[in-house]
Design an enzyme around this catalytic site. Structure first.
Site, short mmCIF file in Angstrom:
data_model
loop_
_atom_site.label_atom_id
_atom_site.label_comp_id
_atom_site.label_asym_id
_atom_site.label_seq_id
_atom_site.Cartn_x
_atom_site.Cartn_y
_atom_site.Cartn_z
N SER A 21 0.81 -1.21 0.00
CA SER A 21 0.00 0.00 0.00
C SER A 21 0.85 1.27 0.00
CB SER A 21 -0.89 0.01 1.25
OG SER A 21 -1.62 1.20 1.29
N ASN A 69 9.58 8.15 4.72
CA ASN A 69 8.47 8.93 4.19
C ASN A 69 7.56 9.37 5.32
OD1 ASN A 69 5.45 7.95 3.94
ND2 ASN A 69 6.73 6.10 3.97
N ASN A 126 -5.12 -0.24 8.01
CA ASN A 126 -3.84 0.33 8.40
C ASN A 126 -3.95 1.00 9.76
OD1 ASN A 126 -1.39 1.57 8.66
ND2 ASN A 126 -1.69 3.06 7.01
N CYS A 129 0.24 3.37 10.75
CA CYS A 129 1.00 4.43 10.08
C CYS A 129 1.64 5.33 11.11
CB CYS A 129 0.11 5.25 9.16
SG CYS A 129 1.08 6.51 8.31
N THR A 192 6.10 0.62 8.18
CA THR A 192 7.44 1.23 8.26
C THR A 192 7.91 1.38 9.71
OG1 THR A 192 6.35 3.37 8.16
CG2 THR A 192 7.21 2.48 6.10
N GLY A 242 8.45 -5.72 3.50
CA GLY A 242 9.52 -4.95 4.12
C GLY A 242 10.80 -5.23 3.37
N THR A 265 8.73 -0.28 -1.58
CA THR A 265 9.72 0.72 -1.97
C THR A 265 10.46 0.34 -3.26
OG1 THR A 265 9.94 1.39 0.33
CG2 THR A 265 11.78 1.94 -1.12
C1 LIG Z 1 5.72 6.31 0.19
C2 LIG Z 1 5.05 5.26 1.03
C3 LIG Z 1 3.69 5.35 1.28
C4 LIG Z 1 3.05 4.37 2.07
N1 LIG Z 1 1.71 4.46 2.30
C5 LIG Z 1 1.07 3.48 3.00
C6 LIG Z 1 -0.35 3.50 3.17
O1 LIG Z 1 -1.08 4.37 2.64
N2 LIG Z 1 -0.93 2.51 3.92
C7 LIG Z 1 -0.18 1.50 4.49
O2 LIG Z 1 -0.74 0.63 5.16
N3 LIG Z 1 1.17 1.44 4.32
C8 LIG Z 1 1.80 2.40 3.59
N4 LIG Z 1 3.16 2.32 3.39
C9 LIG Z 1 3.92 1.18 3.97
C10 LIG Z 1 4.16 0.07 2.92
O3 LIG Z 1 2.94 -0.46 2.44
C11 LIG Z 1 5.03 -1.07 3.51
O4 LIG Z 1 4.37 -1.63 4.63
C12 LIG Z 1 6.41 -0.62 3.96
O5 LIG Z 1 6.92 0.41 3.12
C13 LIG Z 1 7.45 -1.77 4.01
O6 LIG Z 1 7.61 -2.36 2.73
P1 LIG Z 1 8.77 -1.91 1.67
O7 LIG Z 1 10.06 -1.88 2.44
O8 LIG Z 1 8.74 -2.95 0.60
O9 LIG Z 1 8.39 -0.55 1.16
C14 LIG Z 1 3.82 3.29 2.62
C15 LIG Z 1 5.19 3.20 2.33
C16 LIG Z 1 5.81 4.16 1.55
C17 LIG Z 1 7.29 4.01 1.26
#
Ligand SMILES: Cc1cc2nc3c(=O)[nH]c(=O)nc-3n(C[C@H](O)[C@H](O)[C@H](O)COP(=O)(O)O)c2cc1C
Length: 301
Positions: A21, A69, A126, A129, A192, A242, A265
């Site tokens: 997401s 972020n 979610n 956050c 995150t 992650g 990401t």
């Molecule tokens: C720019 C950005 C926006 C995100 N927005 C959301 C969101 O709207 N809802 C949510 O549950 N997680 C959000 N996340 C978290 C990601 O879905 C994910 O849980 C987290 O980034 C870890 O995965 P990754 O390392 O592959 O990015 C966001 C992450 C990033 C980097």
């Protein structure tokens, strides 16, 4: 060809690979790079009952093997989402998972109720956050609050509910058990990790919000460890994420106990990442003579 399909709370995905997401919008921009029909599911950016403007800029910063972020869940609200994004996604043969955000229990329930009759397959809540001041993370850091909001949301839900867990807690298994007790159908993790970056020349925080959520390859070992712990603490299926950027990364999560995985990401530095992960996993199964991906789920004890 080896079997790649997996089932989450009765929903069959053609393969275990989905988007994380907030890193893929609702797929519009990415559909120029990736055929969305290839994906197990598209998980949308968080949507609230009303439009949110998000946090002041700057809202993103690069870190070693990752990023911070503090977008603050900017979104157009559920009305625009239902009119614009659901019809777009319905054109593709992939499952639709809507990520839901809110400030109060009522906010979450309103969105969940509104989606009850929409053609979406699952809802991801979610409660984790780190960038929204009220609500959000408060539910994700206290077991009792998490159990209660899960139970409330379930009252309004027609689709299976995925509770998305925060890694910013002392014991992730306590949170997983709370969500399970509240009636969650699936768990997803990790969101995150709270971090900070300072611009030493300008002597200011890199992000206007001061802190932000850290993601990307640097967080992967933490995420794999937490997926393993949760898989051994509850009997719910898990969506692991992650730092996943390659098929090998995704397979670590599967072997730790995840039934499905999300690519986040990595989409920012490789817009083909989701497709590459699907193809790489297929190749791995073939090379290793594994007939069915399900054989690998939680294989590492
Ligand atoms: C720019 C950005 C926006 C995100 N927005 C959301 C969101 O709207 N809802 C949510 O549950 N997680 C959000 N996340 C978290 C990601 O879905 C994910 O849980 C987290 O980034 C870890 O995965 P990754 O390392 O592959 O990015 C966001 C992450 C990033 C980097």
């Amino acid at each position: 060809m080896s079997k790649m399909s997996v089932t989450l709370a009765g929903v069959e995905l053609k393969n275990p690979v989905m988007t994380a997401s907030g890193t893929f919008g609702s797929g519009v921009e990415y559909s120029e790079f990736v055929d969305l029909n290839l994906l197990g599911a598209v998980v949308t950016k968080g949507v609230a009952n009303v439009p949110w403007t998000g946090n002041p800029t700057p809202r993103v910063a690069e870190t070693a093997s990752g990023m911070l972020n503090a977008i603050g869940l900017q979104n157009p609200g559920i009305d625009v989402f239902c009119e614009r994004d659901i019809p777009f996604l319905k054109q593709f043969d992939t499952k639709i998972i809507v990520n839901v955000c809110g400030k109060t229990t009522e906010d979450y329930c309103e969105v969940v109720e509104r989606l009850a009759n929409e053609p979406v397959d699952m809802l991801e809540i979610n409660v984790s956050c780190p960038n929204v001041k009220e609500g959000g993370i408060a539910f994700g850091q206290q077991p009792k609050a998490l159990e209660e909001i899960t139970r409330e949301v379930k009252k309004y839900a027609r689709q299976p509910i995925i509770m998305k867990l925060s890694p910013n807690v002392t014991d992730i298994t306590e949170m997983a058990r709370a969500a399970e007790a509240g009636g969650a159908d699936v768990l997803s993790l990790i969101n995150t990790l709270t971090g900070m970056k300072i611009d030493i020349k300008r002597r200011v925080f890199a992000l206007a919000n001061k802190t932000g959520g850290m993601s990307g390859p640097a967080v992967k070992p933490v995420a794999v460890r937490m997926v393993y712990q949760v898989a051994n603490a509850v009997s719910l299926p898990i969506i692991g994420m992650g730092g996943i950027a390659t098929a090998e990364d995704a397979l670590e999560f599967i072997m730790a106990g995840a039934t499905a995985v999300s690519v986040g990401t990595a989409n920012f530095f490789n817009p083909y990442a989701t497709r590459d992960v699907v193809r790489g996993m297929e190749k791995f199964l073939e090379n290793e003579k594994v007939a069915d991906i399900n054989e690998l789920i939680g294989i590492v004890k």
